[in-house]
Design an enzyme around this catalytic site. Structure first.
Site, short mmCIF file in Angstrom:
data_model
loop_
_atom_site.label_atom_id
_atom_site.label_comp_id
_atom_site.label_asym_id
_atom_site.label_seq_id
_atom_site.Cartn_x
_atom_site.Cartn_y
_atom_site.Cartn_z
N ALA A 115 0.85 -1.20 0.00
CA ALA A 115 0.00 0.00 0.00
C ALA A 115 0.88 1.25 0.00
O ALA A 115 1.98 1.24 0.56
CB ALA A 115 -0.89 0.00 1.23
N GLY A 123 0.76 -5.15 0.98
CA GLY A 123 -0.30 -5.33 -0.01
C GLY A 123 0.20 -5.96 -1.30
O GLY A 123 -0.55 -6.62 -2.01
N GLU A 178 0.12 -9.52 -0.64
CA GLU A 178 -1.29 -9.91 -0.53
C GLU A 178 -1.92 -10.05 -1.92
O GLU A 178 -2.69 -10.97 -2.17
CB GLU A 178 -2.05 -8.88 0.32
CG GLU A 178 -1.59 -8.93 1.78
CD GLU A 178 -2.24 -7.87 2.64
OE1 GLU A 178 -2.05 -6.68 2.34
OE2 GLU A 178 -2.94 -8.22 3.61
N GLU A 238 3.64 -4.97 7.63
CA GLU A 238 2.69 -3.98 8.16
C GLU A 238 2.94 -3.68 9.63
O GLU A 238 2.79 -2.56 10.10
CB GLU A 238 1.25 -4.47 7.98
CG GLU A 238 0.72 -4.39 6.55
CD GLU A 238 1.09 -5.59 5.69
OE1 GLU A 238 1.98 -6.37 6.09
OE2 GLU A 238 0.48 -5.74 4.61
C1 3H9 Z 1 0.39 -2.28 3.44
O1 3H9 Z 1 0.75 -2.78 2.40
C2 3H9 Z 1 -0.98 -2.47 4.02
C3 3H9 Z 1 -1.70 -3.61 3.36
O2 3H9 Z 1 -1.81 -4.71 4.24
C4 3H9 Z 1 -3.03 -3.28 2.78
C5 3H9 Z 1 -3.91 -2.25 3.35
C6 3H9 Z 1 -5.31 -2.18 2.74
N1 3H9 Z 1 4.61 3.47 -0.03
O3 3H9 Z 1 13.46 2.38 1.29
P1 3H9 Z 1 13.89 3.09 0.07
C7 3H9 Z 1 9.41 5.02 -0.90
S1 3H9 Z 1 1.42 -1.28 4.32
C8 3H9 Z 1 5.09 4.67 -0.39
O4 3H9 Z 1 14.78 4.26 0.24
P2 3H9 Z 1 15.17 0.69 -0.83
C9 3H9 Z 1 10.38 5.50 0.17
O5 3H9 Z 1 9.75 6.40 1.06
C10 3H9 Z 1 2.90 -1.18 3.33
N2 3H9 Z 1 6.39 4.95 -0.56
O6 3H9 Z 1 14.53 2.12 -1.02
C11 3H9 Z 1 11.44 6.15 -0.68
O7 3H9 Z 1 10.97 7.42 -1.07
P3 3H9 Z 1 11.97 8.66 -1.26
C12 3H9 Z 1 3.74 -2.36 3.56
C13 3H9 Z 1 7.24 3.94 -0.37
O8 3H9 Z 1 15.49 0.22 -2.19
C14 3H9 Z 1 11.48 5.28 -1.92
O9 3H9 Z 1 10.23 4.56 -1.95
N3 3H9 Z 1 4.99 -2.20 2.82
C15 3H9 Z 1 6.82 2.68 0.03
O10 3H9 Z 1 16.25 0.74 0.19
C16 3H9 Z 1 12.61 4.26 -1.91
O11 3H9 Z 1 12.55 3.54 -0.68
C17 3H9 Z 1 6.14 -1.80 3.42
O12 3H9 Z 1 6.18 -1.57 4.60
C18 3H9 Z 1 5.43 2.45 0.18
N4 3H9 Z 1 4.93 1.26 0.52
O13 3H9 Z 1 14.03 -0.23 -0.20
C19 3H9 Z 1 7.32 -1.68 2.51
N5 3H9 Z 1 7.91 1.89 0.16
O14 3H9 Z 1 12.86 8.27 -2.40
C20 3H9 Z 1 8.18 -0.54 2.95
C21 3H9 Z 1 8.97 2.66 -0.14
O15 3H9 Z 1 11.07 9.79 -1.55
N6 3H9 Z 1 9.27 -0.29 2.02
N7 3H9 Z 1 8.57 3.90 -0.46
O16 3H9 Z 1 12.70 8.80 0.04
C22 3H9 Z 1 10.47 -0.88 2.13
O17 3H9 Z 1 10.68 -1.77 2.93
C23 3H9 Z 1 11.59 -0.38 1.24
O18 3H9 Z 1 11.27 0.92 0.86
C24 3H9 Z 1 11.84 -1.24 -0.02
C25 3H9 Z 1 12.87 -0.50 -0.93
C26 3H9 Z 1 12.41 -2.58 0.41
C27 3H9 Z 1 10.59 -1.43 -0.81
#
Ligand code: 3H9
Length: 725
Positions: free
Chosen positions: A61, A100, A103, A123
């Site tokens: 998400a 998500g 999911e 999450e």
């Molecule tokens: C969810 O899914 C709820 C569901 O159950 C359904 C509900 C109905 N959204 O970390 P990085 C941005 S909850 C928006 O530096 P990496 C991040 O802010 C979600 N933005 O890179 C950054 O922005 P900026 C569950 C996101 O390569 C840029 O992407 N998911 C999101 O070291 C690069 O990120 C998570 O918790 C997002 N979901 O790592 C996943 N994710 O460049 C969380 C990232 O402006 N994300 N951004 O600073 C991560 O773990 C890492 O970001 C990821 C990439 C491994 C994906």
């Protein structure tokens, strides 16, 4: 956002596109929904493949939308649409499928993953539970036990482990999408019933209720005070006890409840703060955007004590060849054995996680006594013990030996970087790299800028942090930097409370109740009372004439406690000697037990020094101990040593065990309300004018004068004139 094209006439490939991580924003969900509906309704399409653009399936998400009112079309109905499709749907997972994103993949009938991809339901790390069926479908696929471990920790699972667990059907080394298309073609026309996870029974251990009760107890203990891990166990209970559709309602309820809590907001703040700190800027205008990190192909580590060993392992895990140097044969033998045994353990862990190439890491370390071997390395990290004279001698030596382009870093917990740099031929290439023990596990790296450190050196150190899987936070050069500077008043305050009659166990319990993994006294026992005492001595924080207790408890006009020194002199070093503030079953033991000897000793000490007993409540213990950290945080901002409150919070939540569900000390202060923090500090300082750490910072006062400003606006009132970065 999402496009679909036909391949081989019968398979529709839907590509999700929302850079940089294909987060499922409302617009993307809407676009995928439209594409899936079109594909389902198109007679020419017999199967569907869903993939993510630019090598990433989806990071879940869109967290940026969490604070907005627009909630968009629910992801849940898109996933149901996919699962109910009569045409097989295959997820082609490259990069990440998280939250998500996973999911959505679980709603697909088949999942193929690239070997480098990883999946997870993180999450919980945002203070939430999976809310698009993840906690209901996953236990139907891999069982309750494995699901529990994934959703309560939020851990990411590498593709090969995901295959073993049964989350994905196949792992491929290349051409993930082509393989997915082939699979989709192969299963056209086959019954999909057994692939629709929501229709399957949950795989449970024999006594599942007892299993979940036990899990709840463990999770409460492990994630003190955090609500979302408990909610994760509750969702799993719903998955076990209720039919799928009712489980879905429960999942929604829990998500909606958590969604409105302070904890969720704090954890989302922490998520973005961890990314913000990478975007450093210097007063000169140089920044993460303008400076280029230099490649680090080889490294050397000097000193193989606890810190040096962990740093070597960190480098090896990042596949950087390391030369590890000690001062004499005996220390080299001890150090190299310790490194190799740590490395063996790490390799075993990595192999269990499916990293087949991990054994090759053994060849990446070389041990030596010969400084000459350091001639060509790109970076040296000195990690000898905290002694300025020794460090200067080493840097003088390195300066003459290492190639001119080599960066020279010192792992110090607070010594002056400029003084170390002054003995070298390249002060612009000297950086403080303050690792945290155990260095191969802890995520924090304080990157300390001396007055001459160049932007290229900073950029290189920050990039190294990222390559080591750590979060680098840039801080200015002042005694103890940011982390330990704030920690010192905390430790002192806790000791003062003991002098006033409060029990070490009560103080620890109060702070553990707040969410710290361990209270200040257990933490001191772990760090070593002798080490802390030596650090106090090295930083001039002791009264030289008094390392044993006398009746005088002042250092100048400041209150002073000699207790750390007294206990160290009695060889009560903490865990390593089997006794400190607690006693342990043996030297090196970990189970802290209340020590009657200490209680007697403290009671005699209080009588001998006429301390007035002042018992305080658990709530007051928390205020006394934490408000001095917060106050020092404001002083560090005022002094320009930390560039923003986010930096302090990231340091504290990643290096000092401050609970993430409260955001960090500065976020917590904003939550409590700055006027409340100020009033309490004023009251405590008035009663204790000999404790300057309680004297409210000017910056805190200034912010309160503007009203209760939200944290985002503090920076505006800080100005950049004081910045020491
Ligand atoms: C969810 O899914 C709820 C569901 O159950 C359904 C509900 C109905 N959204 O970390 P990085 C941005 S909850 C928006 O530096 P990496 C991040 O802010 C979600 N933005 O890179 C950054 O922005 P900026 C569950 C996101 O390569 C840029 O992407 N998911 C999101 O070291 C690069 O990120 C998570 O918790 C997002 N979901 O790592 C996943 N994710 O460049 C969380 C990232 O402006 N994300 N951004 O600073 C991560 O773990 C890492 O970001 C990821 C990439 C491994 C994906």
């Amino acid at each position: 956002m999402a496009a679909f094209s036909y391949i081989c006439d019968s398979v529709a490939v839907i590509t999700m596109s929302n850079p940089p991580v294909n987060a499922l924003s409302s617009a993307l969900i809407r676009a995928v929904q439209k594409a899936v509906e079109e594909a389902i309704g198109d007679f020419a399409v017999e199967a569907i493949v869903i993939r993510g653009d630019k090598g990433k399936f989806s990071a879940g998400a869109d967290i940026r939308e969490f604070n907005r009112l627009e909630r968009g079309p629910p992801l849940v109905s898109l996933i149901d649409l996919i699962e109910d499709s009569k045409k097989p749907v295959v997820a082609a997972i490259e990069g990440v499928a998280l939250g998500g994103g996973l999911e959505l993949a679980l709603g697909c009938h088949y999942r193929i993953a690239h070997a480098q991809a990883y999946v997870g339901l993180p999450e919980v790390l945002l203070g939430l539970v999976p809310a698009a069926g993840g906690a209901l479908r996953l236990p139907r696929l891999i069982g309750i036990s494995a699901t529990l471990s994934m959703i309560t920790t939020g851990k990411y699972v590498q593709a090969r482990e995901a295959l073993k667990l049964g989350i994905v059907d196949k792992v491929v080394g290349e051409n993930t999408v082509d393989e997915a298309i082939q699979l989709a073609k192969k299963v056209i026309g086959q019954p999909l019933g057994s692939r629709q996870l929501s229709t399957l029974p949950v795989q449970c251990p024999p006594n599942v209720e007892a299993f979940l009760d036990e899990a709840m107890v463990k999770v409460k203990k492990q994630f003190r005070g955090a609500q979302s891990p408990l909610a994760c166990v509750e969702v799993l209970r719903a998955a076990v006890q209720l039919p799928y559709l009712e489980g879905k309602k429960k999942e929604r309820e829990l998500f909606q409840f958590l969604y409105t809590t302070d904890q969720t907001r704090a954890q989302q703040y922490a998520f973005f703060a961890e990314r913000e700190v990478a975007k450093w800027t210097l007063p000169s205008g140089a920044s993460w955007k303008t400076a280029s990190p230099q490649p680090i192909r080889t490294a050397a580590v000097i000193g193989l004590g606890t810190m040096g060993r962990g740093i070597v392992i960190s480098l090896v895990k990042a596949k950087i060849p390391v030369i590890a140097l000690e001062q004499d044969k005996k220390q080299l033998d001890i150090g190299s054995k310790a490194v190799m045994s740590l490395l063996d353990r790490e390799i075993l862990k990595m192999e269990q996680l499916g990293h087949t190439e991990a054994t090759n890491s053994l060849g990446l370390v070389q041990f030596t006594l010969d400084y000459g071997k350091l001639r060509d390395v790109d970076i040296v990290i000195e990690a000898v013990f905290e002694n300025m004279a020794l460090k200067k001698e080493i840097f003088r030596h390195l300066s003459g030996i290492c190639k001119p382009e080599a960066f020279l870093c010192t792992n110090t917990s607070g010594l002056d970087i400029d003084e170390i740099a002054s003995v070298t031929d390249r002060p612009q290439m000297i950086v403080g790299t303050h690792f945290f023990a155990p260095a191969h596990i802890m995520k924090l790296l304080e990157v300390v800028r001396g007055s001459c450190t160049s932007s290229t050196s900073i950029s290189t150190a920050m990039q190294l942090a990222k390559n080591l899987g750590k979060i680098g936070v840039l801080v200015g050069n002042c005694p103890l930097f940011v982390g330990n500077r704030l920690m010192l008043p905390y430790i002192q305050q806790a000791i003062f409370l003991v002098e006033e009659g409060n029990k070490v166990e009560e103080i620890d319990r109060a702070l553990e109740g707040f969410g710290f993994a361990m209270g200040p006294f257990q933490m001191m026992d772990l760090a070593g009372l002798d080490t802390l005492w030596r650090c106090h001595v090295e930083h001039g924080l002791t009264r030289p004439e008094q390392s044993t207790g006398t009746s005088n408890h002042c250092c100048g006009s400041k209150r002073y406690s000699p207790l750390l020194g007294i206990l160290s002199e009695k060889l009560r070093f903490g865990q390593k000697s089997g006794q400190g503030w607690y006693k342990y079953e043996k030297p090196g033991g970990r189970k802290a037990m209340s020590d009657p000897w200490l209680h007697n000793f403290l009671s005699e000490y209080r009588d001998a020094h006429n301390f007035k007993t002042q018992y305080i409540t658990q709530e007051e213990i928390i205020e006394w101990c934490l408000y001095v950290i917060i106050n020092e945080g404001f002083k560090a901002l005022e002094d320009g040593i930390a560039s923003g409150p986010e930096d302090i919070d990231v340091i504290y939540t990643n290096g000092y065990g401050w609970p993430k569900h409260t955001g960090g000390p500065m976020y917590y202060a904003s939550l409590v309300g700055l006027p409340v923090v100020l009033t309490k500090l004023e009251k405590y300082y008035e009663a204790n004018p000999d404790i300057p750490d309680l004297k409210p910072s000017m910056f805190l006062k200034k912010l309160v004068a503007y009203g209760n400003l939200p944290l985002k606006e503090w920076q505006f009132h800080l100005g950049s004139q004081n910045c020491k970065l």
